[in-house]
Write a protein that holds these residues in place. Structure first.
Motif, PDB file in Angstrom:
ATOM      1  N   ASP A  34      35.329  14.480  -0.824  1.00 31.72           N
ATOM      2  CA  ASP A  34      34.472  14.854  -1.955  1.00 31.72           C
ATOM      3  C   ASP A  34      35.176  15.800  -2.909  1.00 31.72           C
ATOM      4  N   GLY A  35      36.341  16.302  -2.523  1.00 24.64           N
ATOM      5  CA  GLY A  35      37.090  17.246  -3.352  1.00 24.64           C
ATOM      6  C   GLY A  35      37.201  18.593  -2.664  1.00 24.64           C
ATOM      7  N   ALA A  36      38.304  19.253  -2.914  1.00 25.37           N
ATOM      8  CA  ALA A  36      38.543  20.549  -2.278  1.00 25.37           C
ATOM      9  C   ALA A  36      37.597  21.626  -2.801  1.00 25.37           C
ATOM     10  N   VAL A  37      37.116  21.449  -4.037  1.00 30.60           N
ATOM     11  CA  VAL A  37      36.205  22.436  -4.629  1.00 30.60           C
ATOM     12  C   VAL A  37      34.766  22.148  -4.227  1.00 30.60           C
ATOM     13  N   ASN A  38      34.377  20.876  -4.269  1.00 29.99           N
ATOM     14  CA  ASN A  38      33.015  20.485  -3.929  1.00 29.99           C
ATOM     15  C   ASN A  38      32.853  20.392  -2.420  1.00 29.99           C
ATOM     16  N   LYS A  39      32.265  21.391  -1.815  1.00 33.72           N
ATOM     17  CA  LYS A  39      32.030  21.393  -0.381  1.00 33.72           C
ATOM     18  C   LYS A  39      30.548  21.181  -0.124  1.00 33.72           C
ATOM     19  N   PRO A  40      30.183  20.097   0.583  1.00 34.49           N
ATOM     20  CA  PRO A  40      28.763  19.838   0.840  1.00 34.49           C
ATOM     21  C   PRO A  40      28.089  21.038   1.489  1.00 34.49           C
ATOM     22  N   LEU A  41      26.885  21.327   1.027  1.00 33.83           N
ATOM     23  CA  LEU A  41      26.141  22.476   1.525  1.00 33.83           C
ATOM     24  C   LEU A  41      24.650  22.176   1.466  1.00 33.83           C
ATOM     25  N   PHE A  42      24.015  22.220   2.609  1.00 41.59           N
ATOM     26  CA  PHE A  42      22.560  22.096   2.711  1.00 41.59           C
ATOM     27  C   PHE A  42      22.026  23.438   3.170  1.00 41.59           C
ATOM     28  N   ARG A  43      21.168  24.042   2.371  1.00 39.47           N
ATOM     29  CA  ARG A  43      20.638  25.366   2.674  1.00 39.47           C
ATOM     30  C   ARG A  43      19.366  25.254   3.530  1.00 39.47           C
ATOM     31  N   GLU A  44      19.069  26.299   4.250  1.00 43.07           N
ATOM     32  CA  GLU A  44      17.883  26.308   5.107  1.00 43.07           C
ATOM     33  C   GLU A  44      16.616  25.985   4.331  1.00 43.07           C
ATOM     34  N   GLU A  45      16.491  26.514   3.127  1.00 41.12           N
ATOM     35  CA  GLU A  45      15.272  26.256   2.348  1.00 41.12           C
ATOM     36  C   GLU A  45      15.140  24.806   1.915  1.00 41.12           C
ATOM     37  N   ASN A  46      16.257  24.072   1.955  1.00 43.93           N
ATOM     38  CA  ASN A  46      16.225  22.694   1.465  1.00 43.93           C
ATOM     39  C   ASN A  46      15.541  21.724   2.415  1.00 43.93           C
ATOM     40  N   TYR A  47      15.089  22.219   3.586  1.00 44.46           N
ATOM     41  CA  TYR A  47      14.275  21.351   4.444  1.00 44.46           C
ATOM     42  C   TYR A  47      12.984  20.949   3.742  1.00 44.46           C
ATOM     43  N   TYR A  48      12.597  21.702   2.738  1.00 42.97           N
ATOM     44  CA  TYR A  48      11.518  21.307   1.844  1.00 42.97           C
ATOM     45  C   TYR A  48      12.039  21.358   0.415  1.00 42.97           C
ATOM     46  N   LEU A  49      11.656  20.393  -0.391  1.00 41.58           N
ATOM     47  CA  LEU A  49      11.996  20.474  -1.809  1.00 41.58           C
ATOM     48  C   LEU A  49      11.146  21.558  -2.451  1.00 41.58           C
ATOM     49  N   PRO A  50      11.631  22.166  -3.525  1.00 44.47           N
ATOM     50  CA  PRO A  50      10.826  23.191  -4.199  1.00 44.47           C
ATOM     51  C   PRO A  50       9.629  22.581  -4.904  1.00 44.47           C
ATOM     52  N   ILE A  51       8.534  23.320  -4.934  1.00 43.97           N
ATOM     53  CA  ILE A  51       7.378  22.898  -5.735  1.00 43.97           C
ATOM     54  C   ILE A  51       7.764  22.938  -7.216  1.00 43.97           C
ATOM     55  N   THR A  52       8.593  23.854  -7.591  1.00 46.66           N
ATOM     56  CA  THR A  52       9.181  24.102  -8.917  1.00 46.66           C
ATOM     57  C   THR A  52       8.332  25.053  -9.762  1.00 46.66           C
ATOM     58  N   LEU A  53       9.021  25.776 -10.618  1.00 42.26           N
ATOM     59  CA  LEU A  53       8.367  26.744 -11.508  1.00 42.26           C
ATOM     60  C   LEU A  53       7.354  26.080 -12.419  1.00 42.26           C
ATOM     61  N   ASN A  54       7.664  24.880 -12.869  1.00 42.70           N
ATOM     62  CA  ASN A  54       6.765  24.187 -13.783  1.00 42.70           C
ATOM     63  C   ASN A  54       5.412  23.929 -13.134  1.00 42.70           C
ATOM     64  N   ARG A  55       5.409  23.486 -11.889  1.00 42.35           N
ATOM     65  CA  ARG A  55       4.150  23.159 -11.218  1.00 42.35           C
ATOM     66  C   ARG A  55       3.377  24.418 -10.836  1.00 42.35           C
ATOM     67  N   THR A  56       4.082  25.439 -10.348  1.00 42.14           N
ATOM     68  CA  THR A  56       3.366  26.662  -9.984  1.00 42.14           C
ATOM     69  C   THR A  56       2.825  27.373 -11.218  1.00 42.14           C
ATOM     70  N   ALA A  57       3.473  27.195 -12.368  1.00 43.34           N
ATOM     71  CA  ALA A  57       2.938  27.765 -13.610  1.00 43.34           C
ATOM     72  C   ALA A  57       1.689  27.029 -14.050  1.00 43.34           C
ATOM     73  N   ASN A  58       1.658  25.722 -13.855  1.00 49.89           N
ATOM     74  CA  ASN A  58       0.486  24.935 -14.238  1.00 49.89           C
ATOM     75  C   ASN A  58      -0.696  25.165 -13.308  1.00 49.89           C
ATOM     76  N   ASN A  59      -0.413  25.450 -12.046  1.00 48.66           N
ATOM     77  CA  ASN A  59      -1.484  25.695 -11.082  1.00 48.66           C
ATOM     78  C   ASN A  59      -1.112  26.930 -10.267  1.00 48.66           C
ATOM     79  N   PRO A  60      -1.673  28.095 -10.599  1.00 50.73           N
ATOM     80  CA  PRO A  60      -1.295  29.339  -9.922  1.00 50.73           C
ATOM     81  C   PRO A  60      -1.655  29.363  -8.442  1.00 50.73           C
ATOM     82  N   LYS A  61      -2.445  28.404  -7.957  1.00 50.92           N
ATOM     83  CA  LYS A  61      -2.790  28.362  -6.536  1.00 50.92           C
ATOM     84  C   LYS A  61      -1.721  27.674  -5.691  1.00 50.92           C
ATOM     85  N   LEU A  62      -0.716  27.130  -6.348  1.00 57.82           N
ATOM     86  CA  LEU A  62       0.367  26.463  -5.622  1.00 57.82           C
ATOM     87  C   LEU A  62       1.421  27.493  -5.226  1.00 57.82           C
ATOM     88  N   VAL A  63       1.454  27.840  -3.963  1.00 61.49           N
ATOM     89  CA  VAL A  63       2.474  28.772  -3.493  1.00 61.49           C
ATOM     90  C   VAL A  63       3.799  28.019  -3.377  1.00 61.49           C
TER      91      VAL A  63
END
Length: 604
Positions: free
Chosen positions: A569-598
């Motif tokens: 994949d390249g010497a610079v591009n090193k695959p990395l999966f972070r612990e939080e990535n077990y879930y995708l983010p809800i995203t700022l856009n969605r939490t802004a539209n609905n403040p009840k979305l944690v």
């Protein structure tokens, strides 16, 4: 309403069922017209199928965001199956770049927040009793709509964890507490999917006739139940509960979910309507044909395709891009081979006697090898899943070699030597493995415009019997039923033409899934639900180089010096999966539209 009708009209044109268009001007079709016209009612549900973007291997939508373009391969590229080899094209790199630790709170990877389609399905379920359809058809169509809604929630819960459960059509004048719903617990969403299927599955037909191909059946519903319950069991067993259960499932529920998964699989097996495909004597040919022979008995549920251009629905087509994007050269853009399979995936394929497929990397880089020697006695699924050096293709052979080993021991990598080109005609700087699964050798890959590249007619298989057996094997093993686990996995191995296992463990089950289901959209979700992705996806991967030996070539043998390429994949591009990535983010856009979305843990 007009926008909705316009979408329905577009879908009907795509499905070649637009006879109702003469009944009223488009801008005069009202909500009342829809629910009082049988053709429009049917069109409404057909459009709901069309909106299930994830049916196209987790793609984002339709046309440029769907399976006529790159999005349907994104889930392959972020897994440990392959790299994206079109390295100079932004869209080919867009999702691949998430592989390197770039999934943040802004999201953008494998998104599917399906409340638009769910609202339409809720409306359909509520309105259907008022329509002129006969009672039997109403029962079937209601069950189909509930299947699509359950699948939609499964598509979201495996991405985000708990999401708001909305089962009634919302209106703009609903109370705020109805419009802005909090996230349900992850456990509750899985339970909803399973309970829904229990309630409607028997209302669906066992099989589809020619007029209803591509619609949900009873066994498609059971396959969804089998998969969803297996996922829930894994999350309960290997995950942790956070945000008061919005993500994670209590560990004590794991065995119950595994039992549900196993029982649903057994219902499919005992139903006798589907079976592993075994029509061809040659095991490699047989495995390839699982994905090429339409409506074969292994297919439980598929997204249907035809060979008419699918680019923005031109000509009413529903083709997709698999052949043009994944084929070996020659190809109209001088490309192909989008998915460059990693050498690590190649090594997961055992030998027919059950020996490990791991190569002695030091040994293979010593001396010269023919490809017959290198891959001798490999699992037949290897030859049906990949192409590599000397794979037969369209009356010729694939040429991946890079360089000629000269008589003096040096390697020439440009021009030619004694009339022999120094390099083969494939992507010799990639992994030197391509995806053969799903490829139709008769497809014309030389047309270089969008009038031809989205014309593959192979159906995309969403559920097939081999997955059901492997789900059963895993569910049985994790709940302590060793004999049942071994029987289920060996059913798949026997069909493949590889020695049966005499004992079973978790690693063997997971390897079998990785091999049998390669490039079918499972691997990324599997390592997430097992909570092994931090290890499995945060590593560097390899490719292979073939260097043609001149002396062997002159002797009529074709042997190669082999070089393992690390950090492919390249010497610079090193695959990395972070612990939080077990879930995708809800995203700022969605939490802004609905403040009840944690937001999910770890995203800031």
């Amino acid at each position: 309403m007009k926008n909705r009708i316009a979408v329905i009209v577009s879908s009907l044109i795509l499905l070649s069922a637009c006879d109702y268009l003469d009944k009223a001007p488009l801008d005069l079709i009202s909500d009342n017209d829809v629910w009082n016209d049988e053709a429009l009612v049917e069109a409404y549900l057909s459009n709901s199928y069309y909106e299930m973007a994830y049916f196209a291997n987790e793609s984002l939508g339709s046309n440029w965001d769907g399976d006529v373009f790159f999005p349907c391969f994104a889930v392959n590229h972020v897994s440990d199956e392959c790299m994206s080899q079109w390295r100079d094209w932004g869209d080919a790199l867009r999702w691949y770049n998430y592989k390197f630790g770039n999934l943040k709170i802004q999201g953008g990877l494998l998104e599917w927040w399906g409340y638009g389609p769910i609202r339409k399905l809720n409306t359909f379920i509520e309105k259907l009793p008022e329509t002129p359809l006969n009672d039997d058809l109403k029962r079937v169509r209601t069950a189909e709509a509930r299947f699509l809604r359950a699948f939609s929630y499964f598509a979201m819960v495996k991405r985000y964890g708990g999401v708001p459960l909305i089962t009634k059509a919302q209106s703009a004048d609903d109370p705020e507490e109805e419009l802005f719903r909090p996230r349900a617990k992850e456990e509750a969403v899985y339970d909803f999917v399973i309970k829904e299927i229990d309630e409607f599955a028997n209302d669906l037909p066992e099989t589809s006739d020619n007029s209803d191909l591509g619609r949900a059946t009873r066994y498609a519903a059971l396959a969804l139940k089998c998969r969803a319950a297996l996922y829930a069991g894994s999350i309960a067993q290997f995950g942790s509960v956070r945000i008061e259960g919005v993500v994670g499932i209590p560990a004590e529920r794991a065995n119950a979910y595994y039992q549900i998964a196993y029982d649903a699989g057994m219902q499919i097996v005992n139903g006798g309507k589907h079976a592993l495909y075994k029509a061809d004597e040659d095991k490699a040919t047989n495995f390839r044909n699982i994905f090429l022979v339409k409506n074969n008995p292994e297919v439980i549920f598929a997204k249907r395709h035809n060979d008419v251009n699918g680019d923005h629905g031109q000509g009413g087509g529903n083709g997709w891009c698999v052949d043009f994007f994944q084929c070996p050269r020659p190809q109209g853009w001088n490309r192909g081979n989008l998915d460059g399979a990693y050498l690590e995936l190649i090594e997961e394929f055992e030998y027919t006697d059950g020996r490990s497929g791991k190569l002695d990397r030091n040994a293979i880089q010593t001396g010269l090898w023919s490809t017959d020697e290198l891959w001798k006695d490999k699992d037949p699924r290897f030859f049906a899943t990949f192409y590599t050096q000397n794979t037969p293709w369209k009356g010729s052979k694939v040429e991946y070699y890079k360089g000629i080993l000269l008589p003096d021991g040096s390697i020439q990598t440009n021009d030619s030597y004694e009339g022999i080109l120094a390099n083969g005609d494939q992507d010799v700087d990639g992994t030197c493995f391509g995806m053969l699964k799903y490829l139709d050798e008769s497809h014309d890959n030389m047309a270089g415009t969008n009038s031809a590249w989205s014309t593959s007619s192979q159906d995309w298989q969403i559920f097939r019997m081999a997955e059901v057996y492997l789900n059963m094997s895993e569910a049985a093993f994790e709940s302590g039923r060793i004999a049942e686990a071994l029987e289920a996995i060996n059913t798949v191995r026997e069909r493949a033409g590889i020695a049966p296992l005499t004992s079973i463990d978790r690693e063997k089950i997971r390897r079998e899934r990785k091999v049998e289901l390669a490039f079918e959209g499972h691997r990324y979700w599997d390592v997430r639900r097992w909570r092994t992705a931090v290890t499995d996806l945060s590593r560097e991967f390899s490719g292979l180089r073939y260097v043609l030996d001149y002396n062997s070539y002159k002797a009529g043998e074709l042997k190669y010096k082999l070089i393992v390429i690390d950090q492919i994949d390249g010497a610079v591009n090193k695959p990395l999966f972070r612990e939080e990535n077990y879930y995708l983010p809800i995203t700022l856009n969605r939490t802004a539209n609905n403040p009840k979305l944690v937001e999910n843990p770890g995203y800031q």
